[in-house]
Structure formats: C-alpha cells, structure tokens
Design a protein around this motif. Structure first.
Motif, mmCIF file in Angstrom:
data_model
loop_
_atom_site.group_PDB
_atom_site.id
_atom_site.type_symbol
_atom_site.label_atom_id
_atom_site.label_comp_id
_atom_site.label_asym_id
_atom_site.label_seq_id
_atom_site.Cartn_x
_atom_site.Cartn_y
_atom_site.Cartn_z
ATOM 1 N N SER A 1 -6.275 -5.126 4.986
ATOM 2 C CA SER A 1 -5.397 -5.061 4.120
ATOM 3 C C SER A 1 -4.401 -6.473 3.891
ATOM 4 O O SER A 1 -4.316 -7.191 4.901
ATOM 5 C CB SER A 1 -4.401 -3.861 3.799
ATOM 6 N N LEU A 2 -4.164 -6.827 2.654
ATOM 7 C CA LEU A 2 -3.097 -7.904 2.544
ATOM 8 C C LEU A 2 -1.784 -7.603 3.348
ATOM 9 O O LEU A 2 -1.089 -8.400 3.737
ATOM 10 C CB LEU A 2 -2.912 -8.226 1.071
ATOM 11 N N ASP A 3 -1.272 -6.409 3.266
ATOM 12 C CA ASP A 3 -0.184 -5.983 4.116
ATOM 13 C C ASP A 3 -0.355 -6.384 5.465
ATOM 14 O O ASP A 3 0.709 -6.872 6.094
ATOM 15 C CB ASP A 3 0.135 -4.373 4.080
ATOM 16 N N ALA A 4 -1.459 -6.156 6.040
ATOM 17 C CA ALA A 4 -1.678 -6.387 7.598
ATOM 18 C C ALA A 4 -1.739 -7.992 7.631
ATOM 19 O O ALA A 4 -1.057 -8.609 8.680
ATOM 20 C CB ALA A 4 -2.818 -5.902 8.109
ATOM 21 N N LEU A 5 -2.399 -8.652 6.869
ATOM 22 C CA LEU A 5 -2.163 -10.127 7.004
ATOM 23 C C LEU A 5 -0.782 -10.657 6.945
ATOM 24 O O LEU A 5 -0.425 -11.587 7.568
ATOM 25 C CB LEU A 5 -3.196 -10.671 5.756
ATOM 26 N N LEU A 6 -0.083 -10.237 5.772
ATOM 27 C CA LEU A 6 1.336 -10.687 5.704
ATOM 28 C C LEU A 6 2.235 -10.211 6.919
ATOM 29 O O LEU A 6 3.017 -11.026 7.400
ATOM 30 C CB LEU A 6 1.697 -10.209 4.570
ATOM 31 N N ALA A 7 1.935 -8.993 7.448
ATOM 32 C CA ALA A 7 2.525 -8.766 8.715
ATOM 33 C C ALA A 7 2.504 -9.671 9.990
ATOM 34 O O ALA A 7 3.425 -10.051 10.568
ATOM 35 C CB ALA A 7 2.389 -7.156 9.113
ATOM 36 N N ARG A 8 0.951 -10.013 10.083
ATOM 37 C CA ARG A 8 0.595 -10.844 10.975
ATOM 38 C C ARG A 8 1.618 -12.334 10.942
ATOM 39 O O ARG A 8 1.799 -12.908 11.672
ATOM 40 C CB ARG A 8 -0.686 -10.869 11.190
ATOM 41 N N THR B 1 0.864 -1.173 0.090
ATOM 42 C CA THR B 1 -0.053 -0.096 -0.131
ATOM 43 C C THR B 1 0.794 1.334 -0.007
ATOM 44 O O THR B 1 0.769 2.313 -0.802
ATOM 45 C CB THR B 1 -0.923 0.108 1.256
ATOM 46 N N ARG B 2 1.799 1.359 1.007
ATOM 47 C CA ARG B 2 2.541 2.505 1.148
ATOM 48 C C ARG B 2 3.390 2.904 -0.197
ATOM 49 O O ARG B 2 3.209 3.926 -0.853
ATOM 50 C CB ARG B 2 3.735 2.516 2.165
ATOM 51 N N LEU B 3 4.046 1.772 -0.882
ATOM 52 C CA LEU B 3 4.967 1.861 -2.036
ATOM 53 C C LEU B 3 3.831 2.245 -3.327
ATOM 54 O O LEU B 3 4.231 3.140 -4.131
ATOM 55 C CB LEU B 3 5.520 0.460 -2.458
ATOM 56 N N SER B 4 2.790 1.692 -3.250
ATOM 57 C CA SER B 4 1.657 1.884 -4.321
ATOM 58 C C SER B 4 1.296 3.504 -4.330
ATOM 59 O O SER B 4 1.215 3.988 -5.288
ATOM 60 C CB SER B 4 0.435 0.953 -4.303
ATOM 61 N N ALA B 5 0.851 3.915 -3.169
ATOM 62 C CA ALA B 5 0.616 5.153 -3.084
ATOM 63 C C ALA B 5 1.673 6.295 -3.263
ATOM 64 O O ALA B 5 1.402 7.261 -3.925
ATOM 65 C CB ALA B 5 -0.040 5.413 -1.596
ATOM 66 N N LEU C 1 -2.206 7.446 2.733
ATOM 67 C CA LEU C 1 -1.721 5.859 2.710
ATOM 68 C C LEU C 1 -0.402 5.667 2.779
ATOM 69 O O LEU C 1 0.245 4.645 3.439
ATOM 70 C CB LEU C 1 -2.470 5.532 1.224
ATOM 71 N N VAL C 2 0.470 6.503 2.394
ATOM 72 C CA VAL C 2 2.082 6.399 2.638
ATOM 73 C C VAL C 2 2.207 6.461 3.868
ATOM 74 O O VAL C 2 2.931 5.715 4.408
ATOM 75 C CB VAL C 2 2.791 7.669 1.757
#
Length: 154
Positions: free
Chosen positions: A144-151, A98-102, A135-136
């Motif tokens: 988000s998938l970011d949160a899922l991957l972080a968990r 998300t951060r990189l895309s934004a 978002l950055v």
C-alpha cells in the motif's frame, strides 16, 4: 505418541507458513479492492455516463424519496454520498489513508443501515462493516502507499 500428533503438526506447520506478512498483505489488497468495488459501483449508478461527479436527476430524486430518511437535505446528501463513493474507493485501491477511508465507508454503511435499508443488515451491511473493520484495524498492509510513506518517514 497420540493418533492426532501428526495431523496437528501438519496443521501447525501450514498455519505458520500461511501467517506471513506477504500473504496477509495480499489478503488486505483483496479486501481493499472488494470493499472499494462495492461502493465504486454504487457511485457509478448515480452519475451521468462517463463522469465521476455529475449527479443525475434520477439520483437527486432517489435522495428526495427512497433515501429521505437520511438526516441531511437531499441535495447535500447526494453530493456527499457521490464524493465518498468515488474518492474513498480510489484511496482504498491505492492503499492511501486506508484506515480513514475504510472508517468513512463504515460510516456510510451505518447511515445506510440505520436510515435507508434497516432490513439489509445480514444480507449486505454486516459484510461491508466486517470488511471495513478489517481495514480500520489492520491498515492497508505492506502493498500500500500507506506502507511506502511509513517507510519513508522512518
């Protein structure tokens, strides 16, 4: 007790209830969809119907004429813009990177502002930049998938 004590207490209670992570994450989903939608729809105007990456001749001409201020060869700029306007919104929708895309969409916004439509800052580009910066700085949120991957990494 002051006349404002009861309204201030109600205000403080309301703010506390609205400050939860779930509501903030729902807001971030909305911001991701709105920002992504702006760029996705723009990308769709530049490709042949029913495709994501088949750039039309009118788009190539647009990059040769109206977007000629962009400091890249028009054919390269058209391909890069088309890819960014489709890939980055898809990543935002999923909440992946998300951060990189934004940040990528913020960069596109600045290129458009500086080299293509400098008069559009207050009409459009400031809003796009504000959404991207949220978002950055905040990321995709819990939904988000970011949160899922972080968990999963934790």
């Amino acid at each position: 007790m002051s006349l404002l004590a009861a309204p201030l207490k109600l205000y403080d209670t309301s703010v506390q209830r609205l400050s939860g992570a779930l509501l903030a994450s729902l807001l971030l989903v909305f911001v991701r969809v709105v920002l992504g939608g702006i760029f996705w729809r723009s990308g769709q105007t530049k490709v042949a119907d029913g495709t994501w990456f088949e750039i039309t001749e009118s788009t190539r001409e647009l990059f040769r004429s109206e977007y000629a201020g962009v400091p890249l060869p028009p054919d390269i700029a058209a391909v890069m813009a088309n890819a960014a306007e489709h890939i980055l919104p898809a990543l935002l929708l999923a909440g992946l990177f998300t951060r990189l895309s934004a940040l990528g969409l913020l960069g596109m916004t600045l290129v458009i502002q500086i080299f293509v439509y400098p008069e559009e800052w207050w009409a459009q580009h400031a809003l796009w930049a504000a959404l991207a910066l949220v978002l950055v700085l905040q990321g995709g949120g819990l939904l988000s998938l970011d949160a899922l991957l972080a968990r999963r990494r934790a």
